[in-house]
Scaffold this motif. Structure first.
Motif, mmCIF file in Angstrom:
data_model
loop_
_atom_site.group_PDB
_atom_site.id
_atom_site.type_symbol
_atom_site.label_atom_id
_atom_site.label_comp_id
_atom_site.label_asym_id
_atom_site.label_seq_id
_atom_site.Cartn_x
_atom_site.Cartn_y
_atom_site.Cartn_z
ATOM 1 N N GLY A 12 9.271 0.029 -26.743
ATOM 2 C CA GLY A 12 10.655 0.565 -26.840
ATOM 3 C C GLY A 12 11.020 1.467 -25.748
ATOM 4 O O GLY A 12 12.275 1.408 -25.608
ATOM 5 N N VAL A 67 15.798 -2.353 -32.219
ATOM 6 C CA VAL A 67 15.272 -1.720 -30.925
ATOM 7 C C VAL A 67 15.954 -2.114 -29.877
ATOM 8 O O VAL A 67 16.102 -1.249 -28.856
ATOM 9 N N ALA A 74 15.427 2.088 -36.710
ATOM 10 C CA ALA A 74 14.282 1.612 -36.092
ATOM 11 C C ALA A 74 12.991 2.082 -36.416
ATOM 12 O O ALA A 74 11.951 1.676 -36.572
#
Length: 311
Positions: free
Chosen positions: A81, A147, A167
């Protein structure tokens, strides 16, 4: 700029800077292993959910393995991420004092190299997911949509912390998905409580960049709340505690879990009392202390799961 020279301002003096081979440092920084606090904060809702679900099931036989898999998955996916975030934010990062030395704007890693590294980390996360049941696998994959859109939210809304909460709290659903192959009201209450917690602590974090963000047009709850951050934080933290309490009630949790929640709440109160939004170093320390807050709650949930399994 060489890998040895490039350091992010809030990550100096760690093992990456002092011990890791020079060639590996840009990659470790790209995955934020020089600043693992984000991985820990991603992990906390996973561990909460796993422990609470084990307590509901009165069975901790699989819990150690699940906790280990969540640990690996959280660190891998947080790295993925962050890599995605750095790819999308590379131009903005170059304009912010705290982030201009990140590997991509510093020239240590190309966008193409970063994309390949992202895929590698995502594959590790997929390997973890494949250890679970089909429902949990698809539940985990579904989180990727949130994400993917998160880095763009600060360009269009004053509330990007809400999307980050969606997220970073996804693990609150995963423990129940893994244990029971479903998501019920208990998991949803835990998820909602975690979202409120994330909004609170990331608002504190965002105050480090408030001046730069205002100059370049980046939005955040730190800028939205401004001088009213303390009461806003109190509201979100109170909501987090109430929603997590609802999850414990729905799970018929025992006193160890409630004791953990009380310790968690006390820690959040101390954060509010200490906060000075004009002190970036203090904001960073308070933000990082949320790992300890999360571990206090996890300790209570784990103790309750062990107690209920033994009973």
């Amino acid at each position: 700029m060489s890998g040895a020279a490039a350091r992010v301002s809030d990550a100096t003096g760690n093992w990456v800077d002092t011990r890791a081979p020079v060639w590996s440092r840009p990659w470790l920084r790209l995955s934020r292993l020089d600043r693992p606090i984000g991985s820990w904060l991603l992990l906390m809702p996973c561990w909460w959910s796993a422990a609470l679900a084990a307590g509901v099931a009165h069975d901790i036989s699989r819990l150690p393995l699940i906790l280990v898999l969540f640990f690996v998955g959280a660190f891998a996916m947080r790295g993925a991420g962050c890599t995605w975030n750095d790819i999308t934010d590379r131009d903005l990062d170059a304009m912010v004092e705290r982030t201009r030395s990140r590997p991509i704007p510093a020239g240590d890693v190309s966008v193409r190299q970063a994309a390949g590294f992202l895929v590698l980390q995502a594959l590790i996360g997929l390997g973890v997911l494949l250890q679970f049941n089909g429902f949990a696998i698809w539940c985990g994959i579904a989180s990727l949509l949130i994400v993917a859109i998160y880095p763009f939210m600060k360009r269009i809304t004053w509330w990007p912390q809400v999307v980050l909460g969606l997220a970073f709290s996804w693990g609150a659903l995963m423990g129940f998905a893994v244990t029971f192959g479903r998501i019920d009201a208990t998991a949803l209450a835990l998820y909602a409580g975690s979202i409120a917690w994330v909004i609170g602590y990331d608002t504190i974090y965002a105050h480090q960049d408030a001046e730069d963000d205002a100059l370049i047009g980046i939005k955040s709850t730190a800028l939205l709340f401004g001088a009213k951050t303390r009461p806003a934080l109190a509201g979100f933290y109170a909501l987090a505690v109430l929603l997590i309490a609802a999850a414990l009630g729905l799970a018929a949790a025992g006193w160890p879990a409630w004791l953990g929640l009380a310790a968690f709440a006390a820690h959040l109160c101390l954060q509010i009392a200490k906060l000075d939004i004009g002190d970036p170093a203090l904001c960073l320390r308070i933000f990082k202390s949320n790992r300890n807050a999360g571990l206090l709650l996890f300790g209570g949930l784990l103790s309750d799961a062990i107690s209920r399994a033994a009973g």
